[in-house]
Every structure is written in C-alpha cells, then in structure tokens.
Design a protein around this motif. Structure first.
Motif, PDB file in Angstrom:
ATOM      1  N   ARG A   6       7.782  -9.073   5.563  1.00 55.11           N
ATOM      2  CA  ARG A   6       8.399  -7.753   5.611  1.00 55.11           C
ATOM      3  C   ARG A   6       9.162  -7.592   6.917  1.00 55.11           C
ATOM      4  NH1 ARG A   6       2.703  -4.421   5.804  1.00 55.11           N
ATOM      5  NH2 ARG A   6       1.881  -5.305   7.728  1.00 55.11           N
ATOM      6  N   ARG A  25       5.261 -10.463  -2.514  1.00 54.97           N
ATOM      7  CA  ARG A  25       5.685  -9.224  -3.183  1.00 54.97           C
ATOM      8  C   ARG A  25       6.726  -8.499  -2.342  1.00 54.97           C
ATOM      9  NH1 ARG A  25       5.046  -5.983   1.129  1.00 54.97           N
ATOM     10  NH2 ARG A  25       2.925  -5.786   1.871  1.00 54.97           N
ATOM     11  N   ALA A  81       7.675  -4.351  -1.912  1.00 61.44           N
ATOM     12  CA  ALA A  81       7.007  -3.105  -2.282  1.00 61.44           C
ATOM     13  C   ALA A  81       7.891  -1.907  -1.947  1.00 61.44           C
ATOM     14  CB  ALA A  81       5.668  -3.026  -1.559  1.00 61.44           C
ATOM     15  N   PRO A  82       8.935  -1.671  -2.752  1.00 61.57           N
ATOM     16  CA  PRO A  82       9.845  -0.574  -2.416  1.00 61.57           C
ATOM     17  C   PRO A  82       9.183   0.800  -2.485  1.00 61.57           C
ATOM     18  CG  PRO A  82      10.356  -1.460  -4.594  1.00 61.57           C
ATOM     19  CD  PRO A  82       9.338  -2.375  -3.982  1.00 61.57           C
ATOM     20  N   SER A  83       9.564   1.661  -1.557  1.00 57.55           N
ATOM     21  CA  SER A  83       9.144   3.062  -1.580  1.00 57.55           C
ATOM     22  C   SER A  83      10.327   3.882  -2.071  1.00 57.55           C
ATOM     23  CB  SER A  83       8.795   3.545  -0.178  1.00 57.55           C
ATOM     24  OG  SER A  83       7.644   2.903   0.260  1.00 57.55           O
ATOM     25  N   ASN A  95      -1.314   0.099   0.382  1.00 55.93           N
ATOM     26  CA  ASN A  95      -0.615  -1.155   0.618  1.00 55.93           C
ATOM     27  C   ASN A  95      -1.614  -2.303   0.772  1.00 55.93           C
ATOM     28  OD1 ASN A  95       0.509  -3.085   2.929  1.00 55.93           O
ATOM     29  ND2 ASN A  95       2.292  -2.292   1.847  1.00 55.93           N
ATOM     30  N   TYR A  98       0.060   5.306   2.607  1.00 55.54           N
ATOM     31  CA  TYR A  98       0.747   4.010   2.531  1.00 55.54           C
ATOM     32  C   TYR A  98      -0.186   2.891   2.987  1.00 55.54           C
ATOM     33  CZ  TYR A  98       3.038   0.063   4.735  1.00 55.54           C
ATOM     34  OH  TYR A  98       3.336  -1.215   5.141  1.00 55.54           O
ATOM     35  N   GLU A 148       5.668   1.679  -4.277  1.00 54.77           N
ATOM     36  CA  GLU A 148       4.810   2.394  -3.327  1.00 54.77           C
ATOM     37  C   GLU A 148       5.274   3.850  -3.253  1.00 54.77           C
ATOM     38  OE1 GLU A 148       4.230  -0.008   0.274  1.00 54.77           O
ATOM     39  OE2 GLU A 148       2.769  -1.092  -0.935  1.00 54.77           O
ATOM     40  N   TRP A 160       7.638  -3.132  10.601  1.00 59.63           N
ATOM     41  CA  TRP A 160       6.249  -2.942  10.162  1.00 59.63           C
ATOM     42  C   TRP A 160       5.232  -3.601  11.080  1.00 59.63           C
ATOM     43  CZ3 TRP A 160       5.633   0.769   6.811  1.00 59.63           C
ATOM     44  CH2 TRP A 160       6.706   1.082   5.976  1.00 59.63           C
TER      45      TRP A 160
HETATM   46  N1  GLU Z   1       6.662   0.403   1.037  1.00 62.42           N
HETATM   47  C1  GLU Z   1       7.006  -0.282   2.228  1.00 62.42           C
HETATM   48  C2  GLU Z   1       8.516  -0.255   2.355  1.00 62.42           C
HETATM   49  O1  GLU Z   1       9.084   0.679   1.914  1.00 62.42           O
HETATM   50  C3  GLU Z   1       6.474  -1.682   2.195  1.00 62.42           C
HETATM   51  C4  GLU Z   1       6.157  -2.254   3.519  1.00 62.42           C
HETATM   52  C5  GLU Z   1       5.448  -3.575   3.376  1.00 62.42           C
HETATM   53  O2  GLU Z   1       6.102  -4.516   2.897  1.00 62.42           O
HETATM   54  O3  GLU Z   1       4.260  -3.639   3.653  1.00 62.42           O
HETATM   55  O4  GLU Z   1       9.183  -1.101   2.878  1.00 62.42           O
END
Ligand code: GLU
Length: 489
Positions: free
Chosen positions: A216, A7, A9-11, A202, A198, A44, A220
């Motif tokens: 990712r 996946r 998961a854009p914020s 997540n 988050y 997200e 992270w």
């Molecule tokens: N929402 C996170 C982001 O903006 C996702 C981080 C992840 O992939 O766990 O990159």
C-alpha cells in the motif's frame, strides 16, 4: 510456502480511483500472479458519512477496462469467506475478544470532553498517559460502566496501546522500520455509530481473507505499528508489509495531485468522470491509451524491471515483478514516456487488430494494399485515433491551397506522366529511378521536386514515404493527383 494473497482495498469516500491507486493495484496483482497466488478487491466502506457508491462502480469498470480479473472481489466474492464489503461483515466477536482480554476499553467521552482535553493540552492524544484522566471503562467503576451501557450512553471502543514500546517490522521495500508506540494513539476500534473502524476491519479482513502481503502507499506507514499490535493481540500471523513510493510531479517537486496532474496535462484517473463541479475530466481511456500500454507506463513509475526492455506484455510484467526492485523514494511521472510506450504498443499491434479503427471508405484497395496502408499509418501514429489521418490520404484527393508548383516540378512531373507506362508501380525502387532519371535529364536535383510531389500526392509537407504512397495509389490515382497539380495555377 503459503499461497501469496494480495489485495487492494478501495474506500468509496474521497476519490475516483486515481493513478496512485491503480499502481498499488497493479503491484499487488503482479506479485500475486507471479507466485500463482490470489488477488482480491475488498470494499472498505466503514466511513458511512462520506460513502459514494459511484466510486465502487467506477472501480469495477476500471478493472474491466484494465483487463484485471480479481480472484474475489466485492462484486464477485469468494463465498467461503463471505462478503467482500466491510459494512456487510460482522466484527463483534473480534471486539469482544479484545474487551474480554483487557486490550480494549469503552470510552464515553463526549465531544465536549474531547474538545476540552484538546484545549487544555497542546497536541492532545488519547493514549496511555491521558486515558487515566478521561471518561472510560478503565477509570469508571464496573457499575458505572454497566449503567452507562444500560442507559444507552454513546461510546466508542478504543484499543489500549501500550506506552513507550518499540514496534519493529521489516518493510519489503524500505527495510527495517521501528516506530515507538508513544507516537500512536489509542485508536478507535468501534465507532459511536456501532460500525467498526478502518483499522479494526482492515486488519480482521486481511487475516480472514488470508492476505499474506500488504502492498500500500507510504501514507499508511504510520498505521502499520498499530496494525501489528492488533495482529499480535489476536495471535495472528503478521503479513509482509510493503509501502510503495509516492508518485511525484514530472519536475520531481512535490507529490502528483489532482491539481498538479491537471497542470501537467496528466489524466489523474484511468477512466473519465464528472467531477463535483459537474465538469467531465478525461481519463487515460479518453486520451486513447491502450489499457496494457497504460499499465506498462504506470508499472515503471517506481519499479525497475531489471533489464533495459521497457515495453512489456502483461506476462512480462508479472514475471519480472519483484518488490526488491521497487524504489524506496518518490518516482516522477513521465507523460512523454507514457505516450511513447503507447506508440510502441500501436506499432507492435497486428494490422488485423487495428481494422476496427480504420476508416475504409470503399473497396478500391486489395487486402495486401490495406496492409501497406496500415503499416504506414502505424509508423506515424501514437494512438489509434491518429491512424485515419494517414489512411484518409489514400481515399481523399488532396485539397491544395497556398502552394505554387514551380516550373522545375512541372517539367519533371509532366515528363513522368508521359513516361508512366514504363513505371512499375509495384516496385518503389523503379518509381524512384524513373523520377531520378528524368531529373538528371533536366539537370534538376531530385530534392527540388520532392516537396511539390508530396504536396500533389498527400496535400502536405510531411507524410508517409512517398514512393510507397505512389505504389499504393497505383498508376491511375497517381496520374490523377499529379495531373491536378500540373494544371494548378
Ligand atoms: N481503504 C484503504 C484505502 O483507501 C486501504 C489501505 C490499505 O491498503 O490498508 O486506501
């Protein structure tokens, strides 16, 4: 083996998706598709203060442009899983489970309390050492906690991270990584506004959506030990983690950022957008990049396909993709290579597919000749928009300024026009032989007349192959252009 599910998961908070995000998306997509699995796009949006819905529209438009169709996404969820937007999902049973099992606790500390703690202890961290002196359900009596909750006192729920415990995991790119929990704080699971954090959302979503591989950015990596603690707390399978290398500036110094990308003329985002100052920032699409050429270029920043062939179709990229050939350290961005890759895509395109970009002004050329024109144009173009610079030469008589056609040129070309009926225009060799023979007759080197001929035919010092150009222009147009040059003062 389980179905591979990945996946992105854009914020929707800080940026329009940039090339780093796109590369993460691509590697996730390649991995899932290589194994016949699923690729998901989840929103997200737990940070409601910085929420910007236009970032989500942009992300979807970007996927459309790239031709990436997720198996489920926030705009097209898998109904068996429910919403793919975190603000629409319910995490209360997960929080309850952690509270019930003594793994999480209520923290009632006010902003003032926390400020004080930060002032009195340098690098204060809410953790196993400090939580005992803070205002939380571990230090308060049950009655006080119940009363605080009953009166609606503001609280967050934190995870009680165990002290001094090594968390080890095998990163699919970086290898074994051990991080001690002394570096991890008691992270908030439920924020004071009642929204999951988050970290909580997540991990819960990755589990609920069956994600098997989390690819990712390396930023992270420090969150991963905490995520692993959560997986263990819930008794869930831990997915494979792979942290991708940074994208570096072309000179290898420092991380490519919005500011440095601008300096190097690298579009930071795939599609153009209007920034916070109201200035339109070009994207790769605006620059004329073919989406697959863009994907191909980006895929190579930090990944070695394992062979010398750099121009790949989407199918090639998917089948060649492998996490063990993703670089461990930062990879430089190379704009010249991106441009070269685009030009290779253009050269490999079928002429029919380029017709929509071609300015065909009238019907003077047969289909066969149009094909020849497009072949010449492709050879000398990097982008679709360059094609018409060549195509136009065949429709517009050149406008010649600042060029003197010398006597040698005029002698040879007058004779060429006189003998034009003997020239077979459908044969580039025949055209060249005729000119060469005339030059020989006058004792003039053919190289001396060529610049004039090029100027007469296409109005410049460079351009497509001259004999082919004449062959396409054919007798009448060639006579017209050369005659114009002969009478020019
Ligand atoms: N929402 C996170 C982001 O903006 C996702 C981080 C992840 O992939 O766990 O990159």
């Amino acid at each position: 083996m389980k179905t591979v599910i990945t996946r992105i998961a854009p914020s929707p908070t800080s940026n329009y998706a940039h090339i780093g995000n796109v590369r993460t998306l691509l590697y996730n997509y390649f991995l899932a598709k290589k194994f016949g699995g699923k690729f998901l796009v989840r929103c997200e949006d737990t940070d409601r203060d910085r929420y910007r819905p236009e970032f989500l529209d942009y992300f979807k438009d970007m996927c459309d442009w790239l031709g990436i169709v997720p198996d489920a996404s926030y705009w097209n969820p898998d109904t068996t899983i429910g919403s793919f937007t975190q603000s629409e999902r319910d995490y209360s049973d997960k929080i309850k489970f952690l509270l019930d099992n003594g793994l999480a606790y209520y923290a009632f500390d006010t902003k003032d309390d926390l400020d004080k703690a930060h002032k009195s202890t340098t690098n204060f961290k809410y953790d196993a050492n400090t939580r005992t002196s803070m205002k939380n359900s571990l230090t308060m009596s049950k009655d006080d906690v119940d009363a605080a909750l009953a009166t609606g006192m503001t609280y967050v729920i934190r995870y009680a991270v165990p002290a001094n415990t090594d968390i080890t995991f095998t990163d699919a790119i970086l290898g074994d990584i051990t991080i001690n929990t002394n570096t991890v704080d008691d992270k908030v699971l439920l924020k004071s506004n009642g929204i999951g954090s988050y970290h909580l959302c997540n991990v819960c979503d990755d589990h609920d959506m069956g994600v098997t591989h989390v690819l990712r950015g390396q930023e992270w990596i420090n969150s991963t030990p905490f995520h692993i603690l959560l997986y263990k707390a819930f008794g869930w399978d831990i997915p494979t983690f792979a942290h991708l290398p940074l994208i570096m500036n072309p000179d290898g110094k420092g991380k490519l950022s919005k500011r440095t990308a601008h300096k190097y003329g690298i579009p930071i985002a795939p599609l153009g957008y209007t920034d916070d100052k109201g200035i339109y920032q070009n994207g790769w699409k605006d620059l004329g990049y073919d989406p697959i050429a863009f994907i191909n270029s980006l895929s190579l920043i930090g990944w070695n396909p394992g062979h010398d062939v750099e121009i790949m179709s989407m199918t090639d990229m998917i089948s060649n993709f492998s996490l063990d050939r993703v670089h461990k350290s930062g990879a430089r961005f190379d704009m010249d290579k991106a441009k070269w890759i685009n030009s290779q895509y253009l050269k490999n395109s079928t002429n029919d597919s380029l017709i929509p970009f071609i300015n065909i002004k009238d019907s003077r050329y047969s289909l066969e000749k149009l094909d020849m024109i497009i072949d010449l144009a492709k050879e000398r173009s990097d982008f679709n928009r360059d094609l018409n610079k060549i195509v136009d030469l065949f429709y517009n008589d050149p406008i010649i300024t600042n060029f003197i056609f010398d006597d040698n040129y005029k002698k040879v070309m007058s004779s060429f026009i006189d003998n034009i009926d003997s020239v077979r225009f459908n044969n580039t060799g025949s055209i060249k032989l005729t000119i060469a023979a005339i030059c020989d007759g006058f004792g003039i080197k053919i190289g001396k007349v060529m610049p004039g001929l090029r100027m007469a035919l296409v109005g410049g010092f460079s351009g497509p192959d001259l004999m082919t150009t004449m062959s396409i222009l054919d007798k009448t147009q060639t006579i017209k252009r050369i005659t114009a040059s002969l009478i020019k003062e």
